[in-house]
Design a protein around this motif. Structure first.
Motif, mmCIF file in Angstrom:
data_model
loop_
_atom_site.group_PDB
_atom_site.id
_atom_site.type_symbol
_atom_site.label_atom_id
_atom_site.label_comp_id
_atom_site.label_asym_id
_atom_site.label_seq_id
_atom_site.Cartn_x
_atom_site.Cartn_y
_atom_site.Cartn_z
ATOM 1 N N UNK A 239 0.821 -1.212 0.000
ATOM 2 C CA UNK A 239 0.000 0.000 0.000
ATOM 3 C C UNK A 239 0.854 1.262 0.000
ATOM 4 N N UNK A 240 0.188 2.352 -0.326
ATOM 5 C CA UNK A 240 0.811 3.672 -0.314
ATOM 6 C C UNK A 240 -0.014 4.584 0.588
ATOM 7 N N UNK A 241 0.659 5.343 1.435
ATOM 8 C CA UNK A 241 -0.052 6.288 2.293
ATOM 9 C C UNK A 241 -0.568 7.466 1.475
ATOM 10 N N UNK A 242 -1.798 7.858 1.735
ATOM 11 C CA UNK A 242 -2.377 9.059 1.130
ATOM 12 C C UNK A 242 -2.594 10.052 2.261
ATOM 13 N N UNK A 243 -2.057 11.261 2.106
ATOM 14 C CA UNK A 243 -2.019 12.218 3.200
ATOM 15 C C UNK A 243 -2.509 13.599 2.764
ATOM 16 N N UNK A 244 -2.317 14.563 3.654
ATOM 17 C CA UNK A 244 -2.551 15.969 3.343
ATOM 18 C C UNK A 244 -1.195 16.668 3.395
#
Length: 276
Positions: free
Chosen positions: A219-224
């Protein structure tokens, strides 16, 4: 006062002034401006379904990132002002102060040099979209020179494939659509793509091939994202909102709602391995 003492006093005052200015403009500056103006400026990318899309009839921004932005702004007691940008230009827009935050950003090593990131909004699963005749059960099947894997240059997919598939032949394209075309035309065997982009792709363009979630699930982290140097004040508010929204199930609910509304993909279409 002796000259030497006077100079020390001036230097001390100057240092205090600089520190205070840096604190005001850095650590608290962005959050203070947002709260004082009542407006949070959020970057928005046109035609980036399901992350962002501008409704042609209403002129309103839709997608799960605008939903996230509205929810966070509500927690601050302010309104959202969407500012159109691109994934590539968002970094410069954050640095120049054109926008305050960018939802949906991936914290790649290159971006971490110039931006700061919140805790993960959600985790986007990597998939392999492969041409007909190519079936993939695990990533090692692609990790060989004979396998041609297409990615969009500089993306999370590029970073992942480079690290996970060092022996594969990586084909890099400027746009994700070009990588897709390479698979469809047979120039590439598979395209590495996160699931929230892969699902719409195989639904809307089934002729490209099939989507697989190879093991081990990655997985890949999705952030702000925010500009580096804004300090902890804004990030702490973001992290607190994300923690609460995830605990309530709001993040996943917004993702699934927009996938069905904007792309026509029901929650049941996601493979069981996919966890947001």
């Amino acid at each position: 006062m002796r000259k030497r003492d006077f100079c020390k006093a001036v230097a001390a005052f100057a240092g205090t002034a600089v520190t205070h200015l840096s604190f005001a403009q850095g650590t608290d500056g962005v959050l203070k401006r947002v709260l004082a103006s009542g407006e949070l400026r959020v970057g928005a990318v046109a035609a980036a379904v399901p992350y962002f899309v501008k409704n042609r009839e209403t002129g309103q921004w839709e997608g799960f990132c605008p939903d996230f932005a509205q929810s966070f702004a509500k927690s601050l007691g302010v309104k959202v002002k969407f500012v159109e940008t691109t994934w590539g230009n968002a970094v410069l827009d954050l640095q120049s102060g054109k926008i305050d935050v960018m939802f949906g950003a991936g914290p790649t090593p290159a971006r971490r040099k110039v931006l700061d990131f919140s805790i993960p909004l959600f985790h986007n699963t990597f998939t392999a979209v492969c041409r007909k005749g190519v079936m993939v059960k695990d990533w090692e099947q692609l990790n060989k020179p004979s396998m041609r894997v297409a990615v969009d240059l500089g993306s999370n997919q590029d970073a992942f494939a480079t690290a996970r598939l060092p022996k594969a032949t990586i084909l890099r394209f400027t746009q994700s659509s070009e990588a897709t075309l390479a698979v469809q035309s047979g120039r590439a065997d598979c395209q590495a793509l996160v699931v929230l982009l892969a699902e719409p792709l195989v639904k809307l363009q089934p002729q490209v091939g099939s989507m697989y979630v190879p093991s081990p699930v990655s997985t890949s982290d999705v952030t702000v994202a925010v500009d580096k140097g804004v300090g902890d004040a804004l990030l702490k508010r973001l992290d607190a909102w994300i923690t609460q929204a995830r605990a309530k199930g709001e993040i996943q609910a917004d993702i699934l709602k927009n996938m069905q509304k904007l792309v026509g993909i029901p929650p049941s279409s996601f493979p069981p391995e996919v966890k947001f």
